[in-house]
Design a protein around this motif. Structure first.
Motif: not given
Length: 605
Positions: A543, A546-547, A603-605
């Motif tokens: 990570r 956010n990727d 992608s994550v928050v």
């Protein structure tokens, strides 16, 4: 002689923003250059001395430059000319790594002719510089006319220098028909362009630094406008291979840039020239996008812009793109315009494919050259077969090692596609050699020294019966897999010898790994300066912000399956390696049956 159609643009608006920015960048570059070395050229090689002279002459003669007419510059330029005079040999050629090299000298002479054209006759303070530099060119001309080369791009660099010298003679009212004839001899060989638009060296470095600029110069200065078709074809072929970070793919190159991250700024002026000359919106989009990246040699770029009237014009209006990221309808993939980010691109002669789906950029390479002569300069030998980027999370290199007679990592011998999947395949064979037949015996016991593919020995290998061992490897990559289309599935198949393998994933430093185990110690050949880990079960993640890139499943650790990258005997014999730099994760197993892995970018928050 310059061809009027190709070299003279119609009346059009100049691009003041582009030109002002270029002048400022050139001024800063020259100021830093002088400050860093205090103007001392005593130890510079010929190309660096001439590059400095060209930079000084360009800003000195530039109306908008802060260095315009600087009283200190004529002496600084005289020092550069003196260095060139000192380095010229009896034939006028310069020495370097390649002694008395016509093509290496041609790089210097191309810059010298550009400087002479910029200085012209309108700068009285530079009359001495011009006279002495013209003499440098005069002393080397015969050697360039009669000299030879040793790489494909050298032919065109040499021809470009001869074309500029010929134009110089024409401006002076003299004639050198032998120069024109020699250019014709080289061009009669044909331009080494592959069917997909790449040149035979398949190198973005040499395409931008040598071949394309040289063909442009020959077209303009020797009246050969047809050569621009090769430049157009090459630039069109490169369009899908730019990355959002300002680099361009070079994995397929046959030159040294196959091991490097190559800055895409070098393409800016090439796209700009033909965008304006041809009115091409695709090239104009590329030129506009590339303008955000600083030029590494802005003074030379300014010189080219002043000598090529096409470069200073405004780009076609259709090329204007929004680099702020707010215009989703006109940009894609980190700001790349759509023409530079197609869903699928391929270079058939290079064995490379690229897929853009669900925010992922997946690059699959299987175009290594055969290694019959060994690992040598001029071949594509990079064993990276897959790259994946999702935003700032980047898997730079995926490679496969197998313990098989020290023959090195997987390098595909064939590439095929089927329903969106790319299949790479390689088959290795190694022999044990049995006693020579009696009729081949020699009384002195000394037999022919032969290279059998792995090593050399006085064993007359070709006359011996053999016991052969074989290992076939096939990799099938399916980009865009999964319900969301955000996965790349990898199927690894083996047939033949039962031995160990190590799948090596190298990530660009700067992120955080999870789900993996650190290796107890650095293993030989791993080049694990950024850390080395192993995935033994489940799924791992890497990570950056956010990727995220997910990868797996892992396979159980086994001391008989070491987590190590083996570059092969061709490197190890010389205590060398071709290992990639970065954060390493290994998945190890046995070369039996089929193994399946999944890479997923999200992608994550």
């Amino acid at each position: 002689m310059r061809d009027g159609i190709e070299s003279q643009p119609p009346a059009a608006s100049t691009d003041a923003v582009f030109l002002d920015g270029l002048v400022q960048a050139a001024d800063t570059y020259v100021g830093t250059l002088l400050k860093a070395t205090d103007g001392d050229v005593a130890a510079l090689p010929h190309r660096a001395a001439m590059s400095r002279l060209l930079a000084l002459a360009t800003v000195y003669a530039e109306p908008g430059s802060a260095h315009r007419g600087s009283p200190a510059f004529p002496d600084a330029m005289e020092a550069c000319v003196a260095r060139l005079e000192h380095l010229q040999g009896p034939t006028g050629l310069f020495d370097g790594t390649n002694l008395s090299s016509p093509p290496d000298s041609a790089f210097t002479i191309n810059d010298a002719c550009m400087a002479l054209e910029i200085i012209g006759a309108g700068h009285a303070a530079l009359a001495g510089v011009r006279r002495r530099l013209r003499a440098v060119v005069g002393r080397i001309t015969d050697a360039l006319v009669t000299g030879g080369v040793h790489t494909p791009n050298h032919r065109w660099e040499l021809c470009a220098a001869l074309a500029r010298i010929h134009a110089l003679h024409e401006r002076e009212g003299s004639a050198r028909p032998d120069i024109v004839a020699r250019i014709g001899e080289w061009l009669a060989e044909g331009i080494d362009q592959l069917p997909d638009g790449m040149y035979s060296e398949r190198s973005p470095l040499y395409a931008t630094a040598v071949t394309n600029p040289s063909l442009l110069a020959i077209a303009d200065y020797a009246g050969r406008p047809g050569l621009l078709e090769h430049v157009r074809g090459n630039l069109a072929a490169f369009l899908p291979w730019f990355n959002a970070d300002g680099s361009i793919e070079s994995l397929f190159s046959r030159r040294q840039d196959q091991w490097k991250t190559f800055d895409a700024e070098a393409f800016q002026l090439l796209y700009r020239r033909l965008a304006n000359q041809d009115g091409r919106s695709d090239f104009a989009s590329a030129a506009a996008w590339l303008q955000q990246f600083p030029l590494l040699e802005p003074a030379k770029a300014l010189a080219r812009t002043r000598l090529d009237p096409w470069l200073g014009l405004e780009l076609p209006a259709a090329s204007v793109i929004d680099l702020s990221g707010d215009s989703a309808s006109t940009v894609f993939d980190g700001g790349l315009p759509p023409v530079m980010a197609p869903g699928h691109a391929a270079l058939g002669s290079c064995g490379i494919h690229r897929f853009r789906r669900a925010g992922n950029v997946v690059t699959v390479f299987g175009g290594c050259d055969p290694l019959e002569p060994g690992v040598v300069s001029g071949l594509a030998t990079n064993p990276t077969f897959l790259r994946l980027a999702h935003g700032d999370a980047v898997l730079t290199d995926m490679r496969l090692s197998r313990s098989f007679f020290d023959l090195g990592p997987f390098r595909s011998q064939s590439v095929s596609t089927d329903a969106g999947a790319v299949r790479l395949a390689e088959e290795l064979r190694a022999n044990f050699y049995l006693p020579l037949p009696p009729e081949r015996h020699r009384k002195d016991g000394i037999y022919a020294l032969v290279h059998e593919g792995r090593f050399s020995a006085s064993m007359d290998f070709g006359s011996r019966p053999t016991v052969e061992h074989r290992l076939a490897t096939a990799l099938t990559i399916r980009p865009g897999a999964g319900a969301e289309g955000d996965a790349a599935e990898l199927e690894l198949e083996f047939d033949g010898a039962d031995t160990s393998f190590a799948l090596e994933l190298t990530f660009r430093p700067g992120g955080e790994l999870a789900g993996v185990e650190p290796l107890a110690s650095q293993l030989p050949g791993s080049n694990t300066g950024q850390g080395a880990f192993q995935l033994t079960s489940g799924t791992g993640t890497y990570r950056v912000g956010n990727d995220v890139i997910e990868f797996g499943p892992g396979l159980a650790a086994d001391p008989d399956n070491p987590p190590v990258y083996n570059p092969g005997e061709a490197y190890r014999y010389l205590a060398g390696t071709n290992a990639a730099d970065g954060v390493k994760v290994y998945i190890t197993g046995r070369t039996q049956g089929t193994h399946r892995f999944t890479l997923r970018g999200r992608s994550v928050v």
